[in-house]
Design a protein around this motif. Sequence first.
Motif, PDB file in Angstrom:
ATOM      1  N   ALA A   1       3.666   5.869  -5.583  1.00 20.83           N
ATOM      2  CA  ALA A   1       3.593   5.977  -7.036  1.00 20.83           C
ATOM      3  C   ALA A   1       2.462   6.923  -7.453  1.00 20.83           C
ATOM      4  CB  ALA A   1       3.382   4.600  -7.653  1.00 20.83           C
ATOM      5  N   ALA A   2       1.351   6.894  -6.717  1.00 24.12           N
ATOM      6  CA  ALA A   2       0.242   7.805  -7.016  1.00 24.12           C
ATOM      7  C   ALA A   2       0.649   9.253  -6.771  1.00 24.12           C
ATOM      8  CB  ALA A   2      -0.968   7.444  -6.154  1.00 24.12           C
ATOM      9  N   PHE A   3       1.463   9.502  -5.754  1.00 23.49           N
ATOM     10  CA  PHE A   3       1.952  10.865  -5.505  1.00 23.49           C
ATOM     11  C   PHE A   3       2.778  11.351  -6.689  1.00 23.49           C
ATOM     12  CE2 PHE A   3       5.325  13.720  -4.225  1.00 23.49           C
ATOM     13  CZ  PHE A   3       4.643  14.698  -3.527  1.00 23.49           C
TER      14      PHE A   3
ATOM     15  N   GLY B   1      13.157   7.692  -6.348  1.00 23.34           N
ATOM     16  CA  GLY B   1      14.154   6.766  -5.812  1.00 23.34           C
ATOM     17  C   GLY B   1      13.610   5.975  -4.630  1.00 23.34           C
ATOM     18  N   GLY B   2      12.815   6.648  -3.784  1.00 19.76           N
ATOM     19  CA  GLY B   2      12.209   5.954  -2.654  1.00 19.76           C
ATOM     20  C   GLY B   2      11.207   4.894  -3.083  1.00 19.76           C
ATOM     21  N   VAL B   3      10.428   5.196  -4.120  1.00 28.05           N
ATOM     22  CA  VAL B   3       9.482   4.207  -4.634  1.00 28.05           C
ATOM     23  C   VAL B   3      10.234   2.997  -5.188  1.00 28.05           C
ATOM     24  CG1 VAL B   3       7.743   3.754  -6.410  1.00 28.05           C
ATOM     25  CG2 VAL B   3       7.650   5.877  -5.094  1.00 28.05           C
ATOM     26  N   GLY B   4      11.342   3.263  -5.895  1.00 33.47           N
ATOM     27  CA  GLY B   4      12.154   2.155  -6.388  1.00 33.47           C
ATOM     28  C   GLY B   4      12.696   1.298  -5.257  1.00 33.47           C
TER      29      GLY B   4
ATOM     30  N   VAL C   1       0.841  -1.204   0.000  1.00 31.95           N
ATOM     31  CA  VAL C   1       0.000   0.000   0.000  1.00 31.95           C
ATOM     32  C   VAL C   1       0.874   1.252   0.000  1.00 31.95           C
ATOM     33  CG1 VAL C   1      -1.687   1.318   1.337  1.00 31.95           C
ATOM     34  CG2 VAL C   1      -1.950  -1.159   1.104  1.00 31.95           C
ATOM     35  N   THR C   2       1.934   1.242   0.799  1.00 25.81           N
ATOM     36  CA  THR C   2       2.862   2.380   0.822  1.00 25.81           C
ATOM     37  C   THR C   2       3.444   2.646  -0.554  1.00 25.81           C
ATOM     38  OG1 THR C   2       3.459   1.835   3.108  1.00 25.81           O
ATOM     39  CG2 THR C   2       4.948   3.298   1.910  1.00 25.81           C
ATOM     40  N   THR C   3       3.863   1.583  -1.218  1.00 22.23           N
ATOM     41  CA  THR C   3       4.455   1.720  -2.545  1.00 22.23           C
ATOM     42  C   THR C   3       3.449   2.277  -3.550  1.00 22.23           C
ATOM     43  OG1 THR C   3       5.864  -0.190  -2.044  1.00 22.23           O
ATOM     44  CG2 THR C   3       5.706   0.485  -4.348  1.00 22.23           C
TER      45      THR C   3
END
Length: 226
Positions: free
Chosen positions: A135-137, A177-180, A129-131
């Motif tokens: 990505a939506a942000f 980078g954080g999403v990756g 869910v965090t990921t």
Amino acid sequence: MIPGSPTLEKPQPQSGRSGPGAPAGPGIFRGPGDGAGGGSGRHAAAAAPSANAVAIGVWLLVGAIVILFAAFTATFLTRRAEADWRVGPLPPVLWVNTMLLLASGAAMEWARAGGRRGRLDVLRLGLAVTTALGAAFVAGQVIAWRQLVSTGVGLASTAHSAFFYLLTGTHGLHLVGGVGALVYALAKVHQVPSAPEALEIVTPMAIYWHFVDGLWLYVFFILFWA
């Protein structure tokens, strides 16, 4: 030799050969972790420095980003003091983006709480869910930039718009980078068999993710209300 008297035997010199029954020679210490039963202790000791190294690396990265945005802030405040400074329009989607990022931080803490309770399924779900929210942000930020461009507000339109694209773009790159990193962590936690092991993977990611959450609130504030 007197009958009944104790027999004195000449001590035999020890050979340099070592074996299972040979006593330890000078300078050799056999601790409780040595031998066949000490493998698990050595593996546990090797795992801890690895996790600590990742956390140290994350904190060093956070420090570098803080320095970068401190430099941006000093330039921003200097430019804002000039007479021609005008604050540009605020794209409404930025409010939605802010809520998405705050929700992603809450989902991260939900995942970690599940891991502390031994619920590997909750940890994996919370991390997913965090990921997705992260990505939506990123998608929302692209929409915000497109909205501004469609109204004629580009990078070179005003000093404020230049700083808007600079600050939100730099933050967006760090968040991508954080999403990756979250995607990588999500793949890793599906490979480990226990919640404590998964929690070791997630904790450094959580440090970075909460930092970019807070950094966005700072950027949002300084652009439109400082």
